[in-house]
Scaffold this motif. Structure first.
Motif, PDB file in Angstrom:
ATOM      1  N   VAL A   1      49.279  40.142  30.591  1.00  0.00           N
ATOM      2  CA  VAL A   1      47.979  38.583  30.987  1.00  0.00           C
ATOM      3  C   VAL A   1      48.417  37.172  30.965  1.00  0.00           C
ATOM      4  O   VAL A   1      48.893  37.307  29.799  1.00  0.00           O
TER       5      VAL A   1
ATOM      6  N   LYS B   1      47.932  34.211  30.869  1.00  0.00           N
ATOM      7  CA  LYS B   1      46.838  33.470  29.714  1.00  0.00           C
ATOM      8  C   LYS B   1      45.593  32.641  30.540  1.00  0.00           C
ATOM      9  O   LYS B   1      45.018  32.570  30.382  1.00  0.00           O
TER      10      LYS B   1
ATOM     11  N   ALA C   1      43.805  33.878  33.767  1.00  0.00           N
ATOM     12  CA  ALA C   1      42.552  34.896  32.840  1.00  0.00           C
ATOM     13  C   ALA C   1      41.714  33.608  32.318  1.00  0.00           C
ATOM     14  O   ALA C   1      40.523  34.196  32.879  1.00  0.00           O
TER      15      ALA C   1
ATOM     16  N   GLN D   1      37.519  39.725  39.214  1.00  0.00           N
ATOM     17  CA  GLN D   1      38.636  39.049  39.048  1.00  0.00           C
ATOM     18  C   GLN D   1      39.283  39.093  37.611  1.00  0.00           C
ATOM     19  O   GLN D   1      40.551  39.261  37.777  1.00  0.00           O
ATOM     20  N   CYS D   2      38.191  39.011  37.220  1.00  0.00           N
ATOM     21  CA  CYS D   2      38.856  39.102  35.718  1.00  0.00           C
ATOM     22  C   CYS D   2      39.125  40.192  34.548  1.00  0.00           C
ATOM     23  O   CYS D   2      40.444  40.849  34.419  1.00  0.00           O
TER      24      CYS D   2
ATOM     25  N   PHE E   1      43.442  41.794  35.857  1.00  0.00           N
ATOM     26  CA  PHE E   1      43.851  40.841  35.115  1.00  0.00           C
ATOM     27  C   PHE E   1      44.560  41.847  34.535  1.00  0.00           C
ATOM     28  O   PHE E   1      45.676  41.461  33.186  1.00  0.00           O
ATOM     29  N   ASP E   2      43.847  43.326  34.279  1.00  0.00           N
ATOM     30  CA  ASP E   2      44.329  43.689  32.827  1.00  0.00           C
ATOM     31  C   ASP E   2      44.024  45.230  33.558  1.00  0.00           C
ATOM     32  O   ASP E   2      42.879  45.360  33.570  1.00  0.00           O
TER      33      ASP E   2
ATOM     34  N   MET F   1      40.256  42.519  29.305  1.00  0.00           N
ATOM     35  CA  MET F   1      39.522  42.034  30.426  1.00  0.00           C
ATOM     36  C   MET F   1      38.020  42.102  30.814  1.00  0.00           C
ATOM     37  O   MET F   1      37.821  41.137  31.303  1.00  0.00           O
TER      38      MET F   1
ATOM     39  N   SER G   1      34.808  40.006  30.095  1.00  0.00           N
ATOM     40  CA  SER G   1      34.626  39.344  31.341  1.00  0.00           C
ATOM     41  C   SER G   1      32.460  39.122  30.467  1.00  0.00           C
ATOM     42  O   SER G   1      32.397  38.183  31.115  1.00  0.00           O
TER      43      SER G   1
ATOM     44  N   PRO H   1      43.197  31.426  39.415  1.00  0.00           N
ATOM     45  CA  PRO H   1      43.065  33.193  39.462  1.00  0.00           C
ATOM     46  C   PRO H   1      42.768  33.921  40.632  1.00  0.00           C
ATOM     47  O   PRO H   1      43.720  34.627  41.136  1.00  0.00           O
TER      48      PRO H   1
END
Length: 406
Positions: free
Chosen positions: A215, A217, A220, A330-331, A334-335, A340, A344, A390
């Motif tokens: 991820v 950093k 994120a 969106q969070c 990333f993973d 994530m 979140s 992001p």
């Protein structure tokens, strides 16, 4: 989407009919299951106003009660993320709901704000864990998006009812009415629990599948920070919105009706997410939505004009329901492992808790609420700054994938 709890399927002793696990009625019951842990958030203005009227609490002390509830929820959600033991989800939900009924019952007996701060923190701990259970079970349905959509409908729909009737009921029945309403919600959910299907865990990923890339950093972290700022800025105003209207000379009954209608209209914001989806990427919906939110916040400054107060609640309600799925999504983007998404949820609850806490510190014992609006606008501007990088990164990655596929 999951809060990270590893839960096992668990048949109940109930041998009656079960709802289709991926059907309409199951979606409603799962929405109730998850909402039971956080319904107090949807009626937070009524709780703050009710403590001021029913217990004679100062505005800041009333805000501390709401903040304690939500900080407890954040801790409970974090505990759910890192829960190591494998739990039968139905039993976990049953125990949590029974505890919520008991804590709300104890809350209804209180005549002072001071013990309520600790009691509601305990309620938040249990409620936050129950949210983790609900999210995990929803993630096992064939179409989690539909279930999360129903979750928003239930929250805004029933939250609107609460905001319409509870402030008036507190005038005649006292503060206990608030917690009796929460107790009733948990009891209804307990009745629904046996009718839910077992929802066994989904199969694990195929052995040997390539691990997800690390991820990034900074993007994120900025995505998580954007969630925190957005929730904190909105909740700071929402917690005191009834008191803001009253301080500007608006009548309580009219305010309650306005807030309930704004909640029901806000459902359209959640519907719009599905209509727009990722068609225009993430950055455009986020930036446009945040700009509209700032306009709505600006309208609160003229709350002495009923039409402006009404419009401010409608606009901010619509954009809240529209933007939070984008910010949380969106969070998660990333993973692929779900950490994530779980984080979140934690950042979201921390924002929901910190907004009223900071607002309470700013208000103190006064009835001047404009400083809360100043802080909320600053938080939303910072949210837009944090979300920009992001969102642009994810949009470019999506465009690159589409170009490769074509």
């Amino acid at each position: 989407m999951s809060d990270g709890v590893t839960l096992t399927a668990q048949p109940s002793l109930f041998a009656g009919p079960r709802a289709n696990p991926d059907g309409f009625w199951a979606a409603i019951m799962l929405a109730f299951l998850t909402t039971a842990g956080l319904f107090y958030v949807n009626i937070m203005p009524a709780i703050v106003s009710g403590l001021v009227d029913g217990m004679g609490a100062s505005p800041d002390r009333a805000g501390y009660v709401g903040a304690a509830n939500m900080y407890g929820s954040a801790v409970g959600a974090l505990a759910a993320v890192f829960a190591a033991s494998r739990l039968p989800w139905r039993k976990a939900a049953f125990v949590a709901l029974v505890l919520l009924v008991g804590i709300d019952g104890i809350s209804a007996l209180q005549t002072s704000v001071t013990p309520l701060i600790a009691i509601r923190a305990c309620h938040g701990l249990v409620g936050g864990f129950l949210i983790g259970v609900g999210f995990t079970v929803i993630a096992r349905t064939a179409s989690p998006d539909r279930s999360f959509g129903m979750l928003l409908v239930v929250q805004y729909g029933l939250g609107g009812l609460g905001l319409r009737f509870l402030p008036g009921l507190v005038q005649t029945g006292g503060t206990a009415v608030l917690f009796e309403a929460l107790t009733a919600f948990s009891l209804v959910t307990l009745v629904m629990l046996p009718f839910l299907a077992p929802y066994p865990p989904r199969p694990k990923a195929i052995e040997g599948e390539a691990a997800a890339p690390g991820v990034p950093k900074l993007p994120a972290f900025l995505a998580l920070l954007a969630v925190f700022l957005f929730q904190g800025g909105n909740m700071a105003v929402m917690a005191y919105v009834i008191e803001l209207g009253r301080a500007k000379g608006l009548e309580l009954g009219w305010i309650s009706n306005a807030l309930s209608e704004a909640n029901w209209i806000a459902i359209l914001g959640a519907v719009a997410v599905y209509a727009v989806g990722a068609r225009f990427g993430r950055m455009k919906p986020l930036m446009i939505g945040l700009a509209v939110t700032l306009v709505g916040m600006g309208l609160f400054y003229r709350s002495d004009v009923a039409a402006f107060f009404y419009a401010a609640n409608v606009v901010t309600g619509l954009t809240w329901a529209f933007l939070i799925p984008y910010l949380l999504g969106q969070c998660a983007a990333f993973d692929t492992h779900g950490q994530m998404a779980a984080l979140s949820g934690f950042f979201s609850k921390m924002g929901l808790a910190s907004g009223p806490m900071i607002a309470a510190l700013v208000v103190g014992g006064s009835a001047h609420y404009e400083p809360i609006l100043h802080l909320a606008i600053v938080a939303l501007v910072l949210c837009a700054v944090a979300a920009f990088l992001p969102a642009r990164l994810l949009d470019r990655a999506a465009a690159s994938r589409q170009g490769t596929e074509s």
